[in-house]
Design a protein around this motif. Structure first.
Motif, PDB file in Angstrom:
ATOM      1  N   PRO A 414       0.726  -1.826  -0.382  1.00 19.95           N
ATOM      2  CA  PRO A 414       0.112   0.089  -0.073  1.00 19.95           C
ATOM      3  C   PRO A 414       0.334   1.387   0.165  1.00 19.95           C
ATOM      4  O   PRO A 414       2.025   1.088   0.473  1.00 19.95           O
ATOM      5  N   GLU A 415       0.432   1.944  -0.427  1.00 19.47           N
ATOM      6  CA  GLU A 415       1.154   3.765  -0.710  1.00 19.47           C
ATOM      7  C   GLU A 415       1.142   3.841   0.882  1.00 19.47           C
ATOM      8  O   GLU A 415       0.533   3.603   1.828  1.00 19.47           O
ATOM      9  N   PRO A 416       1.953   4.854   1.488  1.00 17.18           N
ATOM     10  CA  PRO A 416       2.704   5.225   0.589  1.00 17.18           C
ATOM     11  C   PRO A 416       4.473   5.325   0.360  1.00 17.18           C
ATOM     12  O   PRO A 416       5.402   5.610   0.166  1.00 17.18           O
ATOM     13  N   TRP A 417       4.251   3.429   0.187  1.00 17.27           N
ATOM     14  CA  TRP A 417       5.506   2.871   0.453  1.00 17.27           C
ATOM     15  C   TRP A 417       6.285   3.585  -0.462  1.00 17.27           C
ATOM     16  O   TRP A 417       5.991   3.078  -1.714  1.00 17.27           O
ATOM     17  N   ARG A 418       8.365   3.300  -0.246  1.00 21.08           N
ATOM     18  CA  ARG A 418       8.874   3.250  -1.876  1.00 21.08           C
ATOM     19  C   ARG A 418       9.954   2.694  -0.555  1.00 21.08           C
ATOM     20  O   ARG A 418      10.525   2.713   0.060  1.00 21.08           O
ATOM     21  N   LEU A 419      10.874   1.681  -1.990  1.00 21.76           N
ATOM     22  CA  LEU A 419      11.807   1.040  -1.975  1.00 21.76           C
ATOM     23  C   LEU A 419      12.940   1.343  -2.431  1.00 21.76           C
ATOM     24  O   LEU A 419      12.803   1.908  -3.967  1.00 21.76           O
ATOM     25  N   GLU A 420      14.769   1.703  -1.960  1.00 18.79           N
ATOM     26  CA  GLU A 420      15.440   2.540  -3.198  1.00 18.79           C
ATOM     27  C   GLU A 420      17.046   1.905  -2.755  1.00 18.79           C
ATOM     28  O   GLU A 420      17.234   1.357  -1.441  1.00 18.79           O
ATOM     29  N   LEU A 421      16.883   1.518  -3.844  1.00 17.88           N
ATOM     30  CA  LEU A 421      18.776   0.308  -3.410  1.00 17.88           C
ATOM     31  C   LEU A 421      19.695   1.491  -4.236  1.00 17.88           C
ATOM     32  O   LEU A 421      19.665   1.998  -5.620  1.00 17.88           O
ATOM     33  N   GLN A 422      20.497   2.367  -3.407  1.00 20.60           N
ATOM     34  CA  GLN A 422      21.532   3.509  -4.124  1.00 20.60           C
ATOM     35  C   GLN A 422      22.729   2.467  -3.647  1.00 20.60           C
ATOM     36  O   GLN A 422      23.260   2.293  -2.648  1.00 20.60           O
ATOM     37  N   ILE A 423      23.973   3.072  -4.268  1.00 24.41           N
ATOM     38  CA  ILE A 423      25.931   2.840  -3.970  1.00 24.41           C
ATOM     39  C   ILE A 423      25.548   4.459  -3.494  1.00 24.41           C
ATOM     40  O   ILE A 423      25.109   5.745  -3.957  1.00 24.41           O
ATOM     41  N   SER A 424      26.126   4.465  -1.850  1.00 27.63           N
ATOM     42  CA  SER A 424      26.597   5.342  -1.137  1.00 27.63           C
ATOM     43  C   SER A 424      27.217   5.121  -0.545  1.00 27.63           C
ATOM     44  O   SER A 424      27.616   4.314   0.456  1.00 27.63           O
ATOM     45  N   SER A 425      28.175   6.525  -0.778  1.00 27.81           N
ATOM     46  CA  SER A 425      29.942   5.862   0.002  1.00 27.81           C
ATOM     47  C   SER A 425      30.759   4.536  -0.676  1.00 27.81           C
ATOM     48  O   SER A 425      31.316   4.402   0.553  1.00 27.81           O
ATOM     49  N   SER A 426      30.403   4.219  -1.324  1.00 24.91           N
ATOM     50  CA  SER A 426      31.405   3.051  -2.469  1.00 24.91           C
ATOM     51  C   SER A 426      30.564   2.179  -1.548  1.00 24.91           C
ATOM     52  O   SER A 426      30.858   0.503  -1.725  1.00 24.91           O
TER      53      SER A 426
END
Length: 1297
Positions: A414-426
């Protein structure tokens, strides 16, 4: 050794010529004209008449060539050669009888038609020049041939008045090879006919391709400890080689020689190992590493067999287990033996382990490249979830150099869940966002931006989200309800309307994407049949290792991102974009011209050359500046018991390398070395056959038997020349063979033989025989190239020198002075490339060049004319990172190289100095100290044989004589010269009179550094970015004198807008402390050169000089210290310099804050900080906005005050001694005591009166000195204290008359 390497290369060539004779014989046949229609493909076609198969050269089939649809945003034409060929050239033509042609294009090649490689030349993507009309054929020969099956032409530019049309031809020949395919569990064993094979020379060559970053290509070992292993490790090729070194046999710390990078890119790479004894060359593609192997022997002894593709028996003693190779190897030769051919023919020497096939199967690992850090993205629809489990799973592989970037973003239900995968500080950072921006995080990995492929698995199909990176333990985020993907998955970035990039979009490569265990076909994405994308390039991973070969010179460390690289020059002694420019001066004379005094200095005798800096002592107490090079034997050496059969031999080790010393000697006007020699019954030359009994070895190790004061080749001593030998029958005092001590001391001055490397004494074995000697340091004076100048008096005249060696990097510097408005300083041309430096107008110097990217121009505009008959300094540099131009101390101007790489500068004509190659736009005036890559050209010698050019430069100031002192500038006049002291902390006719000020507790002088004025903008081709400015290198030069009796005290402090500072204070105990705070996140450096108090009412001279991390401190004449700082950072955005009391200080450090609040009470004199003289500025520019004076400030004379204090102290001591003597004389002399007391009182009163008169006279004299200084400054046109035209290398400004 060079001869051996040449022989080794010759033997290698013979092997290759036998192996590839057919390949290189007349390899220029047309390959496209005979191909069927099915061999042609394209991104699109306007219609069937414009189809790809119509694109054959000189054909008129269909519409006369290929043209894509007008809506095709990424057009390409592909040719399948049907089998692997060697391609040596390509040709293009426009569409027949049309206005459609391609003017510029890229060339890609592939073995499979799936994974593509861009053709590169000079380590940069090569853009081929195409057509200017529809009919002419333009052929481009490849600088290096490629072996491939598929070629793809990618148009970049076309006719702006028409459209894109293309016909092509490819030239080359058949390429036959023997290929073996290894599946990661197989290998080939080449077994010897005898138990072991011992070789002193080996040549091993092969080509390989793989998608794995690990794997053994070759291994062999022997029982005595020899081994050879060639393996892929982290995408690089590593060679382990040892010859007869049993200590390394069972060692786990084996050292590898590594070459190459990103070798797991599914493309062919060539490898050659050449060994002769211990000398080894390891070449991967075009990169070669030369090294000497470990071990005690010269031969490689391998037992039983060599294995290729892996180590089949990991349990063998002395081996170390590695993964087997997974990929293809072709044309594998071991010392001329074709291993794969033997295996194909099933010869008994070859044993096959596992499944080895002889055709190259290839996995279809199709990748896509995300090009932009702001706009690239790939959106894919969510696949149907599993019927058994809710949630979703995503898997993919990525590789990148960037430490930041978004990999995956998805909206959840359900909203407003959001998932992010990123490179941060290597690291990988997984973030789950919920209501109110609450977040849960999980991280994985370390330095995932290492350029290697990394596998990522993300799974939400349970009440937790799991993140797995490679084979590391899983990281999890707990959740409280089941989450489903809503909408699309966004890889690498987000379109603005859909989501927002948290930092930067991803730049790198992604492959093997699967969603809910369903693989994604990227070809369908490219055809717009699936998902959406922007800023992507398909079928290739265009990652590039910008740090291979290392572009950072002199040991600098390379760091890279996806689109650029930078060099960490810390601790190298060099600065600049590629650590090319030395931060040190080239000689002691150069330091003297900067206003330096005697002390230890680091000099770099060949500037930007390969030698590196060395520490010397610069003696500047005389008119001549002496460079002193010391050795390890400083004390006198006593010799007894030596003979010709068993001589005494002493080797001298100098603090400077032999090459550095040779360069210093050759660049000096004169060198000498004293040999103090005393003897008793010890002869030098007195033998019947004339053989010397003692001698010394010169810099080349050659024997020299002459002694100080005598010319080379004459076995005599100085007493013979002076005709004062103790026995005139001999030419040396020692040859008289007396029982008493004799002396043959002298000075060796023939510099081609210096320094003394060894001393050999051979006649001290008789009774009573002995010798004592001491070898002094090598002393050289003069810089014979600094004033090497010529005068050009005909516009058509020029000096010719060999072609510049400037393919990748080059720096050129010189001084000029002239009265003409324009002229070319130098020019060097190639076929298309060129480089030119000129005075284009009276106030503009330009540096123009073309390296294949199109013409580019750098220009520096001065606010004052440059044709003012003064010396001006010019320095240009180009490297793989940028090009730069510096004129005097004007802000440096830069042009950054293209992001996809700088081409090499190809020059083939002579270097013209003083005019163009066509003898036009000649320069009239003087040029001196022309230096190219650290080598100073002898202009005067070349001018002797060139008409229109004369050696030297007219004028009083065009010589090395120090007419003006302490940074003073010599100014030519019509009938003599004057000294401009505006840059000096001193005044007077020759800049030798000190400028002093008396401070009290409330006094302070603050000098505010003005911002540099703007200079003209640069123009360049589109291949270059906008120019930028740069600050100078990390250097400070401070000097001042002071008298005080108070401590703590603030002497000097410098602050910047970036919270950096320097503080020079007297601590509570009166000792000198130097505080450096260059990096806010680090602790400050504090140095205390001496612990004794300097608040002793004595005059003290302080000099502080920093070059990078090296800090030199001199106190008076007897204290010299060198320190190594924790940082070599530059002072960024200088704000102010303060002498005396600091009203407000940002630092909270107790010692510095206390000293600042106390200020300074006493006399400060001759304060200099780099090119700023703040005391002079305070006295001469009271109303200037740059100078702020607080409290009383009285001009004084520290030197006279010091003499007065010393005189008073001596008189007080004398009076006290007289009084004590009278008190001890007893009561019998009371009358005399009374008289003495009265006399003392009279003397005291007289001294007071004299002091008052002296003070009055001194004030009048100081007032006159101030007026003289003021008048002097006004006479030179009210120049500002920061004179931006002053050269950083030579602060003496001169005029051309």
């Amino acid at each position: 050794m060079d001869l051996l390497l040449q022989l080794l290369r010759l033997s290698t060539l013979s092997v290759f010529s036998a192996a590839f004779a057919a390949t290189h014989y007349s390899c220029n046949s047309p390959l496209v004209s005979i191909l069927p229609q099915s061999s042609f493909q394209s991104s699109s076609q306007s219609s069937i008449s414009y189809a790809a198969h119509n694109a054959k050269l000189n054909r008129r089939d269909g519409a006369g060539g290929w043209s894509p649809m007008v809506t095709d945003e990424e057009p390409w034409l592909q040719v399948d050669l049907r089998e692997q060929k060697e391609v040596t050239a390509v040709a293009t033509q426009g569409r027949y009888d049309s206005s459609d042609w391609v003017s510029r294009y890229l060339l890609l090649y592939s073995d499979t038609g799936q994974a593509w490689t861009q053709y590169r030349q000079d380590d940069s993507i090569w853009r081929f020049v195409g057509n200017m009309n529809s009919e002419a054929v333009v052929q481009n020969k490849l600088s290096h041939s490629v072996r491939t099956r598929f070629l793809r032409f990618v148009p970049l530019d076309w006719n702006p008045s028409g459209w894109l049309g293309l016909r092509v031809e490819v030239y080359g020949c058949s390429y036959k090879s023997d290929v073996a395919d290894f599946d990661g569990r197989s290998s080939l064993l080449y077994r010897f006919n005898q138990k072991s094979m011992s070789t002193v020379k080996d040549v091993i060559s092969l080509r390989f391709k793989s998608c794995q970053a690990e794997g053994v290509l070759l291994h062999g070992e022997g029982q005595r400890g020899d081994y050879i292993t060639l393996e892929l490790h982290r995408g690089k090729l590593a060679l382990y080689l040892n010859l007869d070194n049993t200590r390394l046999r069972f060692s786990s710390s084996r050292v590898a020689i590594t070459v190459g990078s990103l070798l797991d890119d599914q493309h062919w790479h060539s490898v050659v190992i050449e060994r002769f004894n211990k000398q080894v060359n390891l070449t991967v593609d075009s990169h070669t590493q030369h090294f000497q192997t470990k071990g005690e022997g010269d031969s490689l002894e391998v037992d039983y067999e060599l294995s290729f593709g892996g180590i089949p028996l990991p349990g063998k003693p002395g081996t170390f287990l590695r993964k087997n190779f997974h990929g293809c190897i072709e044309n594998l030769y071991y010392n001329g033996i074709n291993i794969i051919d033997l295996a194909k023919r099933r010869k008994p020497q070859i044993y096959t382990v596992g499944n080895v096939t002889f055709s190259c199967s290839w996995p279809h690992l199709v990748a896509c490249t995300f090009l932009s850090s702001s706009s690239s993205f790939l959106s894919l629809p969510a696949a149907a979830p599993s019927a058994l489990m809710a949630g979703f799973s995503v898997r993919f592989q990525f590789r990148t150099w960037n430490p930041e970037g978004l990999l995956l973003s998805v909206q959840l239900s359900p909203e407003p869940w959001r998932l992010e995968l990123q490179i941060s500080s290597s690291q990988l950072l997984l973030t789950l966002y919920s209501l109110g921006q609450q977040r849960s995080e999980a991280s994985a990995g370390h330095k995932v931006n290492d350029g290697l492929w990394h596998s990522v698995s993300l799974d939400t199909r349970s009440l937790q989200i799991t993140l797995t990176l490679d084979s590391e333990p899983t990281s999890t985020i707990e959740k409280w309800e089941q989450l489903e993907a809503r909408g699309s998955f966004y890889f690498g970035g987000c379109p603005p309307a859909s989501c927002q990039n948290p930092t930067l979009a991803f730049q790198g490569c992604i492959r093997l994407i699967s969603i809910n265990s369903q693989p994604i076909n990227l070809s369908h994405v490219q055809q717009r049949l699936l998902g959406n994308y922007n800023g992507l390039q398909f079928d290739t991973c265009n990652i590039r290792d910008r740090c291979l070969p290392n572009p950072c010179e002199h040991g600098g460390q390379c760091w890279q991102s996806w689109s650029s690289f930078s060099c960490n020059c810390s601790g190298t002694g060099y600065s600049g974009a590629t650590c090319h420019s030395s931060i040190y001066e080239t000689s002691c004379t150069a330091y003297k011209l900067m206003g330096s005094s005697s002390g230890f200095y680091s000099i770099d005798p060949d500037g930007s050359g390969p030698l590196g800096p060395t520490e010397v002592y610069c003696n500047m107490t005389e008119e001549r500046v002496w460079t002193v090079l010391t050795h390890n034997i400083t004390a006198p050496v006593r010799v007894q018991g030596s003979s010709l059969q068993n001589p005494h031999i002493m080797m001298l080790n100098y603090s400077t390398s032999a090459q550095q010393m040779h360069t210093i000697i050759m660049g000096s006007e004169q060198c000498q070395q004293e040999v103090v020699y005393s003897c008793r019954k010890s002869r030098l030359f007195n033998t019947k056959d004339g053989r010397p009994l003692s001698w010394w070895l010169d810099q080349r190790g050659e024997r020299r038997s002459y002694w100080g004061g005598i010319l080379p080749g004459v076995q005599q001593c100085s007493c013979s020349l002076e005709e004062n030998c103790i026995d005139m029958n001999y030419f040396c005092n020692c040859d008289a063979d007396k029982g008493s001590w004799a002396n043959d001391t002298g000075v060796l001055s023939y510099k081609d033989h210096l320094p003394v490397r060894h001393m050999v004494i051979g006649d001290t074995n008789r009774t009573g025989s002995e010798a004592i000697y001491r070898i002094g340091p090598l002393r050289c004076y003069g810089d014979k190239f600094m004033w090497n100048a010529v005068s050009f008096y005909q516009e058509s005249s020029s000096l010719l020198f060999p072609t510049l060696q400037a393919e990748l990097t080059c720096d050129i510097s010189f001084y000029f002075k002239t009265s003409v408005p324009s002229g070319v300083f130098l020019e060097n041309l190639g076929h298309k490339d060129f480089i030119r430096v000129e005075l284009s107008s009276p106030s503009v110097v330009t540096f123009s060049f073309d390296m294949g990217n199109g013409p580019a121009v750098l220009a520096v505009k001065s606010h004052l004319p440059l044709n003012d008959r003064q010396w001006h300094y010019v320095r240009v540099e180009h490297n793989v990172k940028e090009a730069s131009l510096q004129v005097d101390q004007l802000p440096l101007r830069f042009l950054e190289a293209p992001a996809d790489g700088q081409h090499r500068l190809h020059l083939n004509n002579q270097l013209f100095v003083g005019a163009t190659a066509s003898q036009q736009r000649g320069f009239l005036g003087c040029i001196r100290t022309l230096t190219v890559n650290g080598v100073i050209y002898d202009l005067e010698e070349r001018a002797k044989m060139t008409p229109g050019v004369s050696p030297g430069c007219p004028g009083y100031c065009s010589s090395s004589s120090s007419l003006c002192h302490n940074r003073g500038r010599c100014v030519e006049k019509s009938s003599g010269y004057t000294c401009d002291c505006s840059q000096s902390a001193y005044g007077g006719p020759t800049c030798k009179e000190e400028v002093s000020v008396s401070f009290d507790t409330e006094s302070s002088v603050t000098f505010t550094f003005q911002e540099p004025f703007s200079v003209m903008q640069n123009t360049s081709s589109q291949a270059y970015s906008v120019s930028r400015e740069s600050s100078s290198r990390a250097r400070e030069d401070m000097a001042f004198s002071f008298i005080t009796s108070y401590s703590p005290a603030m002497l000097l402090t410098v602050s910047t807008f970036s919270q950096q500072y320097i503080a020079v204070i007297l601590a509570r105990n009166g000792s000198l402390q130097i505080w450096y705070h260059l990096q806010t996140h680090r602790k400050q450096d504090v140095f205390s050169p001496i612990l004794s108090s300097l608040a002793d009412r004595q005059l003290h001279h302080i000099r502080i000089h920093r070059e990078g991390k090296d800090l030199y401190v001199q106190i008076d004449q007897d204290v010299h210290r060198k320190y190594t700082m924790s940082s070599d950072a530059e002072l960024i955005l200088l704000r102010s310099l303060t002498l005396g009391k600091v009203i407000r200080r940002d630092s909270s450090l107790d010692e510095v804050a206390e000293a600042g609040s106390r200020g300074f009470i006493g006399c400060l004199s001759s304060v200099q900080f780099n090119h700023v003289a703040p005391l002079k500025a305070a006295l001469l520019n009271r109303g200037s906005s740059l100078v702020t004076v607080r409290g009383p400030l009285v001009q004084s004379n520290c030197g006279a005050l010091a003499d007065s204090i010393t005189s008073h102290n001596l008189r007080d001591q004398t009076a006290t001694a007289d009084e004590d003597q009278e008190q001890h004389s007893g009561d019998t002399r009371n009358n005399v005591a009374v008289i003495a007391g009265v006399s003392i009182a009279v003397v005291f009163i007289t001294l007071c009166v004299l002091a008052a008169v002296t003070r009055f006279l001194y004030r009048r004299q100081a007032q006159r000195s101030s007026n003289s200084i003021t008048e002097k400054e006004h006479r030179h046109g009210n120049r500002t204290e920061i004179h931006l035209h002053n050269s950083p290398r030579d602060d003496m400004k001169e005029y051309y008359v």
